[in-house]
Design a protein around this motif. Structure first.
Motif, PDB file in Angstrom:
ATOM      1  N   GLN A 127       0.865  -1.075  -0.109  1.00 42.15           N
ATOM      2  CA  GLN A 127      -0.056   0.008   0.084  1.00 42.15           C
ATOM      3  C   GLN A 127       0.725   1.263  -0.045  1.00 42.15           C
ATOM      4  O   GLN A 127       0.701   2.140  -0.945  1.00 42.15           O
ATOM      5  N   LEU A 128       1.659   1.184   0.777  1.00 46.88           N
ATOM      6  CA  LEU A 128       2.739   2.529   1.033  1.00 46.88           C
ATOM      7  C   LEU A 128       3.723   2.649  -0.342  1.00 46.88           C
ATOM      8  O   LEU A 128       3.794   3.732  -0.765  1.00 46.88           O
ATOM      9  N   ALA A 129       3.798   1.580  -0.887  1.00 51.12           N
ATOM     10  CA  ALA A 129       4.957   1.643  -2.221  1.00 51.12           C
ATOM     11  C   ALA A 129       4.086   1.975  -3.243  1.00 51.12           C
ATOM     12  O   ALA A 129       4.506   2.842  -4.045  1.00 51.12           O
ATOM     13  N   HIS A 130       2.655   1.410  -3.421  1.00 52.31           N
ATOM     14  CA  HIS A 130       1.928   2.107  -4.581  1.00 52.31           C
ATOM     15  C   HIS A 130       1.450   3.486  -4.257  1.00 52.31           C
ATOM     16  O   HIS A 130       1.266   4.282  -5.161  1.00 52.31           O
ATOM     17  N   TRP A 131       1.446   3.903  -2.890  1.00 54.88           N
ATOM     18  CA  TRP A 131       0.964   5.286  -2.927  1.00 54.88           C
ATOM     19  C   TRP A 131       2.004   6.119  -3.296  1.00 54.88           C
ATOM     20  O   TRP A 131       1.766   7.323  -3.579  1.00 54.88           O
ATOM     21  N   ALA A 132       3.308   5.823  -3.104  1.00 54.62           N
ATOM     22  CA  ALA A 132       4.403   6.462  -3.511  1.00 54.62           C
ATOM     23  C   ALA A 132       4.645   6.596  -4.911  1.00 54.62           C
ATOM     24  O   ALA A 132       4.797   7.617  -5.486  1.00 54.62           O
ATOM     25  N   VAL A 133       4.266   5.476  -5.774  1.00 56.72           N
ATOM     26  CA  VAL A 133       4.309   5.467  -7.140  1.00 56.72           C
ATOM     27  C   VAL A 133       3.284   6.433  -7.602  1.00 56.72           C
ATOM     28  O   VAL A 133       3.392   7.467  -8.503  1.00 56.72           O
ATOM     29  N   ALA A 134       1.966   6.419  -7.103  1.00 54.66           N
ATOM     30  CA  ALA A 134       0.958   7.373  -7.468  1.00 54.66           C
ATOM     31  C   ALA A 134       1.319   8.598  -7.146  1.00 54.66           C
ATOM     32  O   ALA A 134       0.833   9.790  -8.022  1.00 54.66           O
ATOM     33  N   ILE A 179      11.704   5.127  -0.362  1.00 48.34           N
ATOM     34  CA  ILE A 179      11.389   6.197  -1.532  1.00 48.34           C
ATOM     35  C   ILE A 179      12.563   7.149  -1.743  1.00 48.34           C
ATOM     36  O   ILE A 179      12.774   7.828  -0.669  1.00 48.34           O
ATOM     37  N   VAL A 180      13.072   7.096  -2.926  1.00 46.87           N
ATOM     38  CA  VAL A 180      14.116   7.846  -3.115  1.00 46.87           C
ATOM     39  C   VAL A 180      13.549   9.133  -4.034  1.00 46.87           C
ATOM     40  O   VAL A 180      12.840   9.102  -4.996  1.00 46.87           O
ATOM     41  N   THR A 181      13.800  10.435  -3.217  1.00 49.75           N
ATOM     42  CA  THR A 181      13.172  11.650  -4.042  1.00 49.75           C
ATOM     43  C   THR A 181      14.415  12.213  -4.726  1.00 49.75           C
ATOM     44  O   THR A 181      15.510  12.059  -5.002  1.00 49.75           O
TER      45      THR A 181
END
Length: 335
Positions: free
Chosen positions: A278-285, A331-333
Motif C-alpha cells: 500500500q505504501l509503495a503504490h501510494w509513493a508511485v501514485a 522512497i528515493v526523491t
C-alpha cells in the motif's frame, strides 16, 4: 458555346484543402483528449492491472492517481475495509472523474461533489481531498451493512444522487484501484512519472508531509520512518515541506525509509506485506507530484521516467513475515 468557368474547380480545391485541414485539426484534438484521459503511453501517466492475470487494466492520469491514493489511504487509516475503498473510488470516478474540481451542480465541489449547503463542510474543507474522503467514509460507515449492499445502493445512501445507477459502471475500475492501493494486489500499479517535473514539491520532507496528510500522523510513528538512516520526527500535517536537500546528494540523504512492522496493516486481516505494498503504490501514485525517482519494496523496484515502468526484481530478499519486519519501503526523491 462559351468555355466552362474555372471558378467551380477553384472552389472545389479550397473546400478540399479546408476539409483536409479540419480533419487534421480534429485528429490532433482527439489525440490530445485521449492522452489527457488515459495519461498517455509516451508521457506521464499511470496504469493499474489486475492481480488475477485476467488482463483487466485501468489507465489514468497522475492527477487522478494522487487523488485515488489519498482516498484509499484515508479509508484504511480509518480502519475501513477494502470494500469501502472500492465504493469511495467508484463514487469519485462518477462524481468528478477523480479530479478535484471547483464546480458542479449548484454548490457541489470536489472529488465527491459535496455541497457546503448540505452540511458537508466549508468550500475550503471540501476542496481538501483528504477531508472530502474522510467525510464520505464517515457517512458510509453509518449505512447499515454497507459491505453487503450492491455498490450502487451503498454509494447512493451517502450521495443521494439523481442518477444512482451511474455508479455501477465504475465498479470494475474501482476494484482494480482498491486492490492496488490497499496493498492487496502486489506490484500492480505503475506510473511513467516525470522526475524532471518543475515547480513540484520535492524532497524527503515533502514525502513525509504528504504521508501524514493522507494516512495520519501514526503512519510515521508506527513505521519508525527514517531518512538517510536516521529516525526523523513526525511532521505536523500543516508543516511546510523543505527543499534544502541538494539534488546532487547521495541517495541516502534523499531516501525516506518506512520499515513495515508485523501487524502494521490497518486493513482487517491485512499483513505487513500488504501494508508495504500500500505504501509503495501510494509513493508511485505520487511520483510526479512529489518528484519521486525510485520506490522499492519486497525485492522489487519501480523507477520513474523509464520507457517500461514495470516493477523490476532487485535481487534483495525480503525477510518474510516471521522476522521483526517483513521489509521496508524505500522512497528515493529527486531532491
Amino acid at each position: 458555346m462559351s468555355e466552362p468557368s474555372p471558378h467551380p474547380v477553384k472552389r472545389r480545391g479550397r473546400v478540399f484543402r479546408f476539409g483536409a485541414a479540419l480533419m487534421t485539426l480534429l485528429a490532433v484534438a482527439g489525440y490530445l483528449v485521449v492522452q489527457y484521459v488515459t495519461g498517455g503511453r509516451s508521457g506521464p501517466g499511470c496504469t493499474v492491472v489486475s492481480g488475477e492475470d485476467d488482463g483487466a487494466r485501468y489507465r489514468f492520469t497522475p492527477e487522478q492517481a494522487v487523488n485515488a491514493a489519498t482516498i484509499a489511504a484515508v479509508g484504511t487509516g480509518r480502519g475501513m475495509p477494502e470494500r469501502a475503498v472500492t465504493i469511495a473510488l467508484a463514487t469519485a470516478l462518477q462524481e468528478s472523474g477523480l479530479r478535484n474540481i471547483e464546480h458542479g451542480d449548484r454548490d457541489s465541489l470536489g472529488l465527491f461533489q459535496q455541497r457546503p449547503s448540505q452540511g458537508w463542510g466549508t468550500p475550503r474543507q471540501i476542496m481538501e481531498p483528504a477531508y472530502a474522503a474522510g467525510a464520505f467514509y464517515e457517512h458510509l460507515g453509518k449505512v447499515p451493512g454497507y459491505t453487503r449492499l450492491p455498490l450502487t445502493v451503498a454509494a447512493q445512501r451517502v450521495q443521494r444522487s439523481g442518477y444512482p445507477e451511474a455508479y455501477a459502471k465504475h465498479e470494475p475500475d474501482a476494484k482494480l484501484l482498491a486492490a492496488a492501493l490497499t496493498g492487496h494486489a502486489a506490484a500492480t500499479l505503475t506510473c511513467r512519472g516525470n522526475p524532471d517535473a518543475a515547480g513540484v514539491q520535492a524532497g524527503p520532507d515533502a514525502v513525509r508531509s504528504a504521508l501524514v496528510r493522507d494516512f495520519g500522523r501514526d503512519v510515521l510513528q508506527d513505521a519508525g520512518a527514517e531518512v538517510g538512516g536516521r529516525a526523523t520526527p513526525t511532521p505536523s500535517p500543516s508543516s511546510s515541506p523543505s527543499s534544502s536537500s541538494s539534488p546532487s546528494a547521495q541517495d541516502g540523504t534523499r531516501t525516506v525509509t518506512l520499515p513495515v512492522a508485523a501487524g502494521a496493516s490497518p486493513v482487517k486481516g491485512g499483513t505487513a506485506r500488504q501494508r508495504g505494498w500500500q505504501l509503495a503504490h501510494w509513493a508511485v501514485a505520487n511520483a510526479s507530484a512529489l518528484h519521486i525517482e525510485r520506490v522499492s519494496f519486497a525485492g522489487r523496484e519501480w523507477t520513474a521516467g523509464t520507457s517500461d515502468p514495470r516493477w523490476r526484481p532487485t535481487g534483495a530478499q525480503s525477510s518474510g513475515e516471521t522476522g521483526r519486519t517483513a521489509d521496508a519501503v524505500r522512497i528515493v526523491t529527486g531532491q
